[in-house]
Design a protein around this motif. Structure first.
Motif, PDB file in Angstrom:
ATOM      1  N   ARG B 370       1.015  -0.884  -0.139  1.00  0.00           N
ATOM      2  CA  ARG B 370       0.234  -0.233  -0.102  1.00  0.00           C
ATOM      3  C   ARG B 370       0.757   1.366   0.337  1.00  0.00           C
ATOM      4  O   ARG B 370       1.453   1.673   0.016  1.00  0.00           O
ATOM      5  N   ILE B 371       0.589   2.079  -0.966  1.00  0.00           N
ATOM      6  CA  ILE B 371       1.302   3.055  -1.112  1.00  0.00           C
ATOM      7  C   ILE B 371       0.691   4.630  -1.373  1.00  0.00           C
ATOM      8  O   ILE B 371      -0.457   4.394  -2.049  1.00  0.00           O
ATOM      9  N   VAL B 372       0.753   4.868  -0.301  1.00  0.00           N
ATOM     10  CA  VAL B 372       0.011   6.576  -0.088  1.00  0.00           C
ATOM     11  C   VAL B 372       0.742   7.914  -0.472  1.00  0.00           C
ATOM     12  O   VAL B 372       1.757   8.151   0.553  1.00  0.00           O
ATOM     13  N   PRO B 373       0.930   8.356  -1.690  1.00  0.00           N
ATOM     14  CA  PRO B 373       1.438   9.433  -2.230  1.00  0.00           C
ATOM     15  C   PRO B 373       1.106  10.644  -1.625  1.00  0.00           C
ATOM     16  O   PRO B 373       0.093  10.935  -1.180  1.00  0.00           O
ATOM     17  N   PRO B 374       1.993  11.999  -1.455  1.00  0.00           N
ATOM     18  CA  PRO B 374       1.557  13.205  -1.334  1.00  0.00           C
ATOM     19  C   PRO B 374       0.656  13.852  -1.950  1.00  0.00           C
ATOM     20  O   PRO B 374      -0.614  14.735  -1.840  1.00  0.00           O
ATOM     21  N   THR B 375       0.553  13.282  -2.799  1.00  0.00           N
ATOM     22  CA  THR B 375      -0.760  13.985  -3.539  1.00  0.00           C
ATOM     23  C   THR B 375      -1.922  13.929  -3.644  1.00  0.00           C
ATOM     24  O   THR B 375      -2.858  14.485  -3.768  1.00  0.00           O
ATOM     25  N   SER B 376      -2.039  12.530  -3.393  1.00  0.00           N
ATOM     26  CA  SER B 376      -3.332  12.027  -2.986  1.00  0.00           C
ATOM     27  C   SER B 376      -3.540  12.875  -2.409  1.00  0.00           C
ATOM     28  O   SER B 376      -4.805  12.866  -1.202  1.00  0.00           O
ATOM     29  N   GLN B 377      -3.213  12.634  -1.129  1.00  0.00           N
ATOM     30  CA  GLN B 377      -3.349  13.939   0.641  1.00  0.00           C
ATOM     31  C   GLN B 377      -3.931  15.054   0.108  1.00  0.00           C
ATOM     32  O   GLN B 377      -5.007  14.884   0.888  1.00  0.00           O
ATOM     33  N   ASN B 378      -3.129  15.661  -0.517  1.00  0.00           N
ATOM     34  CA  ASN B 378      -3.192  16.854  -0.278  1.00  0.00           C
ATOM     35  C   ASN B 378      -4.777  17.124  -1.423  1.00  0.00           C
ATOM     36  O   ASN B 378      -5.163  18.229  -1.647  1.00  0.00           O
ATOM     37  N   GLN B 379      -4.798  16.245  -2.059  1.00  0.00           N
ATOM     38  CA  GLN B 379      -5.772  16.414  -3.092  1.00  0.00           C
ATOM     39  C   GLN B 379      -7.756  17.334  -2.529  1.00  0.00           C
ATOM     40  O   GLN B 379      -8.039  18.025  -2.927  1.00  0.00           O
ATOM     41  N   ALA B 380      -8.019  16.395  -1.252  1.00  0.00           N
ATOM     42  CA  ALA B 380      -9.106  17.427  -0.868  1.00  0.00           C
ATOM     43  C   ALA B 380      -8.762  18.502  -0.217  1.00  0.00           C
ATOM     44  O   ALA B 380      -9.312  19.217  -0.172  1.00  0.00           O
ATOM     45  N   ARG B 381      -8.060  18.878   0.057  1.00  0.00           N
ATOM     46  CA  ARG B 381      -7.136  20.190   0.481  1.00  0.00           C
ATOM     47  C   ARG B 381      -7.522  20.820  -0.495  1.00  0.00           C
ATOM     48  O   ARG B 381      -7.664  21.743   0.041  1.00  0.00           O
ATOM     49  N   ILE B 382      -6.771  20.261  -1.852  1.00  0.00           N
ATOM     50  CA  ILE B 382      -6.758  21.593  -2.910  1.00  0.00           C
ATOM     51  C   ILE B 382      -8.396  21.615  -3.676  1.00  0.00           C
ATOM     52  O   ILE B 382      -8.309  22.847  -3.415  1.00  0.00           O
ATOM     53  N   GLU B 383      -9.055  20.775  -3.469  1.00  0.00           N
ATOM     54  CA  GLU B 383      -9.808  20.908  -4.160  1.00  0.00           C
ATOM     55  C   GLU B 383     -11.196  21.991  -3.020  1.00  0.00           C
ATOM     56  O   GLU B 383     -11.515  23.463  -3.424  1.00  0.00           O
ATOM     57  N   ALA B 384     -10.333  22.378  -2.028  1.00  0.00           N
ATOM     58  CA  ALA B 384     -11.490  23.069  -0.352  1.00  0.00           C
ATOM     59  C   ALA B 384     -10.676  24.496  -0.299  1.00  0.00           C
ATOM     60  O   ALA B 384     -11.192  24.823  -0.349  1.00  0.00           O
ATOM     61  N   ASP B 385      -9.317  24.697  -1.169  1.00  0.00           N
ATOM     62  CA  ASP B 385      -8.222  25.790  -1.248  1.00  0.00           C
ATOM     63  C   ASP B 385      -8.897  26.519  -2.556  1.00  0.00           C
ATOM     64  O   ASP B 385      -8.933  27.101  -2.837  1.00  0.00           O
ATOM     65  N   LEU B 386      -9.446  25.541  -4.051  1.00  0.00           N
ATOM     66  CA  LEU B 386     -10.132  25.968  -4.773  1.00  0.00           C
ATOM     67  C   LEU B 386     -11.680  26.745  -4.372  1.00  0.00           C
ATOM     68  O   LEU B 386     -11.346  27.632  -5.520  1.00  0.00           O
ATOM     69  N   SER B 389     -10.915  30.237  -2.740  1.00  0.00           N
ATOM     70  CA  SER B 389     -10.136  30.532  -3.591  1.00  0.00           C
ATOM     71  C   SER B 389     -10.707  31.094  -4.797  1.00  0.00           C
ATOM     72  O   SER B 389     -10.400  32.904  -4.897  1.00  0.00           O
ATOM     73  N   LEU B 390     -11.691  30.874  -5.631  1.00  0.00           N
ATOM     74  CA  LEU B 390     -12.281  31.196  -6.514  1.00  0.00           C
ATOM     75  C   LEU B 390     -13.422  31.665  -5.633  1.00  0.00           C
ATOM     76  O   LEU B 390     -13.443  32.758  -7.018  1.00  0.00           O
ATOM     77  N   VAL B 391     -14.095  31.594  -5.139  1.00  0.00           N
ATOM     78  CA  VAL B 391     -15.034  32.666  -4.277  1.00  0.00           C
ATOM     79  C   VAL B 391     -14.293  33.497  -4.204  1.00  0.00           C
ATOM     80  O   VAL B 391     -15.517  34.588  -4.403  1.00  0.00           O
ATOM     81  N   ASN B 392     -13.229  33.892  -3.209  1.00  0.00           N
ATOM     82  CA  ASN B 392     -12.629  35.264  -2.525  1.00  0.00           C
ATOM     83  C   ASN B 392     -11.936  35.614  -4.313  1.00  0.00           C
ATOM     84  O   ASN B 392     -12.602  36.919  -4.333  1.00  0.00           O
ATOM     85  N   PHE B 393     -11.920  34.728  -5.305  1.00  0.00           N
ATOM     86  CA  PHE B 393     -10.827  35.450  -6.564  1.00  0.00           C
ATOM     87  C   PHE B 393     -12.359  36.626  -7.246  1.00  0.00           C
ATOM     88  O   PHE B 393     -12.258  37.604  -7.865  1.00  0.00           O
ATOM     89  N   THR B 408      -3.123  28.531 -10.609  1.00  0.00           N
ATOM     90  CA  THR B 408      -1.992  29.579  -9.564  1.00  0.00           C
ATOM     91  C   THR B 408      -1.842  28.861  -8.220  1.00  0.00           C
ATOM     92  O   THR B 408      -1.343  28.045  -7.787  1.00  0.00           O
ATOM     93  N   VAL B 409      -3.852  27.989  -8.164  1.00  0.00           N
ATOM     94  CA  VAL B 409      -3.979  27.309  -6.665  1.00  0.00           C
ATOM     95  C   VAL B 409      -2.994  25.910  -6.996  1.00  0.00           C
ATOM     96  O   VAL B 409      -2.887  25.952  -6.078  1.00  0.00           O
ATOM     97  N   ILE B 410      -3.421  25.220  -7.750  1.00  0.00           N
ATOM     98  CA  ILE B 410      -3.319  24.134  -8.216  1.00  0.00           C
ATOM     99  C   ILE B 410      -1.526  23.972  -8.243  1.00  0.00           C
ATOM    100  O   ILE B 410      -1.090  22.907  -7.598  1.00  0.00           O
ATOM    101  N   ARG B 411      -0.994  24.316  -8.322  1.00  0.00           N
ATOM    102  CA  ARG B 411       0.516  24.262  -9.103  1.00  0.00           C
ATOM    103  C   ARG B 411       1.277  24.747  -7.014  1.00  0.00           C
ATOM    104  O   ARG B 411       1.964  24.162  -7.350  1.00  0.00           O
ATOM    105  N   ASN B 412       0.652  25.782  -6.590  1.00  0.00           N
ATOM    106  CA  ASN B 412       1.152  26.118  -5.558  1.00  0.00           C
ATOM    107  C   ASN B 412       1.528  24.874  -4.428  1.00  0.00           C
ATOM    108  O   ASN B 412       2.574  24.614  -3.832  1.00  0.00           O
TER     109      ASN B 412
END
Lengths: 143, 431
Positions: B370-386, B389-393, B408-412
């Protein structure tokens, strides 16, 4: 100085660029540098220092018949896909970045080998034959 | 009623890298649907690993990612050593840290200079940025090259390195190679200091948000390849208890799994590491941080770039410290005798916590992985940030502006599709 760089990855026929470098070993004048790189991205630019003539060999997927050899000049590379990148910069963007920084060698040639869907260990016979043909083309071109 | 349906699509990428897409549906100035889909190769590798001998694992997992092969190798080695009850010698642990420094250096240098900086300096790509900021781009390439050289010292080659094994390394570098490397690292240190100052001065949006930080934490040092898993809301667990606190779930739009800590999205990666480990910084890196006037812990996600810049400095300082004490070992690795069991490993990949679990039989064959990479751990956080961020924008902004802000948000987060997001195609449907 002349440098020949084979680009590739360990996946199936994507290693054809590395195979060309293996086949060139011992067949070119000693002063010509041979390098195999695994998906260097923008770090390819670090291999351009003090090079007058750069020859790049890479697998391509253009829809042509597998095994087809293609010679490309940097100016012919897709510029519309200027943002086309994967993890790192794609080759076209890397070459444009090198040009922008003034480090693209005056002579830069790219040889592409069309590959199909072979992703098993080792090269397909088609890619092996194309690698042998391309090695001879490069020997003739720089000798 | 106006309905604007925006779908941002990232087509399949060249070679083996990821593919992903963002679907965004806006109705009456509200986000009705926001779904990030990231293609995730490690999932296929988990199956490939079954039935393989333990020593093949190190080579195979290195192929998951062309940018962070060492992270995969180090988490796998640690997990397999955990199965076999092996504790590598101090030399091995030190050299793994050096090896890892090389990976952080090359990965962060690439991201900071070539991928993220154009967003903050107002360029569409590094190619156009290079015309006005050639020195910054050259510095990025030099630091990336330095990282590759450091990887080559221990890995034999910089991409898809082959030097690591369960129990240590196949070969110990000669003193002369180490001395040459030390010279390169020392001459790069002032450049890393300049980089931190440069990163601190970049114009960053002021975008404070609440999120949970998760990273490794080591008793004394900034975390690379060892430590307990901690969060800023009180989690402090050994690596083997990960599955009891973190759950993954499938979502229909994605091949990736979304991770949650007690049901909540969380952040892994440079910003989370720095937020949780300011008191573990080397003295010279801490001094640079204090001069920067940026206060950590920070809840501005955009300071991820600054965290990466500071981690480049940390990597150089740590590699120098460890290589200055270099001694040739009697053997670069321990002899390994396989035995049946389950083992766990976690290290800090450039993009954040990378967790592995292996079950191995008495012959040393992998029964499950079983391999849990960082990108999948951040995925829910990226969605929440998007979403925020988009509402604020401003959802009324033109599609191109929304797409650029989303990119920009995703790439960050420097996800495995970080540059794929440069490739966003916007398909707008209006009713």
């Amino acid at each position: 100085m002349i440098r020949v760089i084979g680009l590739g990855s360990p996946f199936g026929d994507d290693r054809v660029g590395w195979r060309v470098i293996e086949l060139l070993e011992g067949r070119l004048p000693q002063k010509i540098d041979l390098v195999a790189l695994d998906r260097p991205g923008a770090a390819l630019i670090n291999w351009m220092q003090e090079i007058d003539h750069l020859i790049l060999v890479d697998a391509v997927s253009s829809g042509a018949t597998p095994g087809t050899l293609i010679k490309i000049y940097p100016a012919q590379l897709d510029t519309s896909g200027g943002r086309l990148t994967s993890h790192d910069l794609a080759l076209s963007a890397t070459l444009r970045l090198a040009a922008s920084l003034g480090c693209l060698p005056a002579r830069t040639n790219i040889y592409g080998v069309e590959i199909g869907g072979h992703t098993e260990e080792g090269l397909s016979t088609v890619a092996e034959a194309a690698a042998a043909e391309l090695a001879s083309v490069i020997v003739d071109a720089v000798s | 009623m106006t309905e604007r349906s925006v779908s941002i699509h990232v087509p399949a990428m060249t070679r083996v890298e990821g593919e992903g897409s963002l679907t965004l549906r806006i109705e009456n100035d509200r986000i009705e649907e926001l779904a990030l889909d990231i293609f995730e190769p490690p999932r296929y590798f988990e199956k490939f690993l079954e039935g393989r001998r333990y020593h093949e694992v190190i080579d195979m997992v290195a192929r998951i990612c062309g940018i962070c092969p060492i992270a995969y190798q180090m988490s796998a080695a640690q997990a397999l050593e955990n199965v076999f009850g092996i504790q590598p010698a101090q030399w091995v642990r030190d050299m793994r840290r050096v090896f890892y420094c090389g990976e952080w250096l090359q990965s962060h240098a690439l991201h900071v200079h070539l991928l993220a900086a154009p967003d903050f300096l107002g360029f569409d790509s590094v190619v156009s940025m290079a015309e006005e900021h050639p020195d910054a781009v050259r510095r990025g390439l030099r630091l990336q090259g330095l990282g590759n050289d450091l990887i080559r010292l221990l890995g034999g080659r910089s991409v898809h390195p082959v030097g690591a094994c369960v129990g240590g390394f196949f070969r110990a570098p000669e003193q002369a190679e180490v001395d040459r490397m030390l010279g390169q690292l020392r001459s790069a240190q002032p450049e890393a200091e300049e980089l931190v100052t440069w990163a601190a001065a970049l114009p960053m949006p002021d975008d404070q948000q609440a999120f949970i930080n998760v990273s490794l934490r080591h008793d004394t040092d900034y975390p690379f390849a060892e430590g307990r898993i901690v969060s800023d809301d009180g989690l402090d667990i050994p690596v083997e208890e990960y599955e009891q606190h973190f759950a993954e779930e499938h979502r229909p739009q994605s091949t990736a799994l979304f991770s949650a800590l007690c049901g909540q999205p969380y952040l892994v990666g440079p910003l989370a590491r720095l937020n949780l480990n300011v008191d573990r910084l080397p003295a010279s890196s801490l001094a640079l941080l204090e001069q920067s006037n940026i206060v950590f812990p920070s809840s501005n996600m955009f300071y991820s770039l600054f965290a990466r810049a500071l981690e480049i400095h940390i990597a150089i300082v740590e590699a120098i410290r460890l290589l200055e004490d270099y001694r040739l070992p009697s053997s670069p690795h321990l002899e390994v005798t396989p035995k049946a069991g389950i083992g766990f490993g976690a290290t800090e990949a450039p993009r954040g916590l990378l967790w592995h679990r292996y079950e191995v039989d008495g012959d040393g064959l992998v029964k499950s992985a079983r391999i849990v990479p960082p990108t999948s751990q951040n995925q829910a956080r990226i969605e929440a940030d998007l979403h925020r961020s988009l509402v604020n924008f401003g959802l009324q902004q033109p599609d191109d502006a929304l797409r650029l802000r989303a990119e920009t948000v995703i790439r960050n987060y420097d996800p495995c599709i970080s540059c794929a997001t440069h490739f966003l195609k916007l398909d707008v449907k209006r009713q």
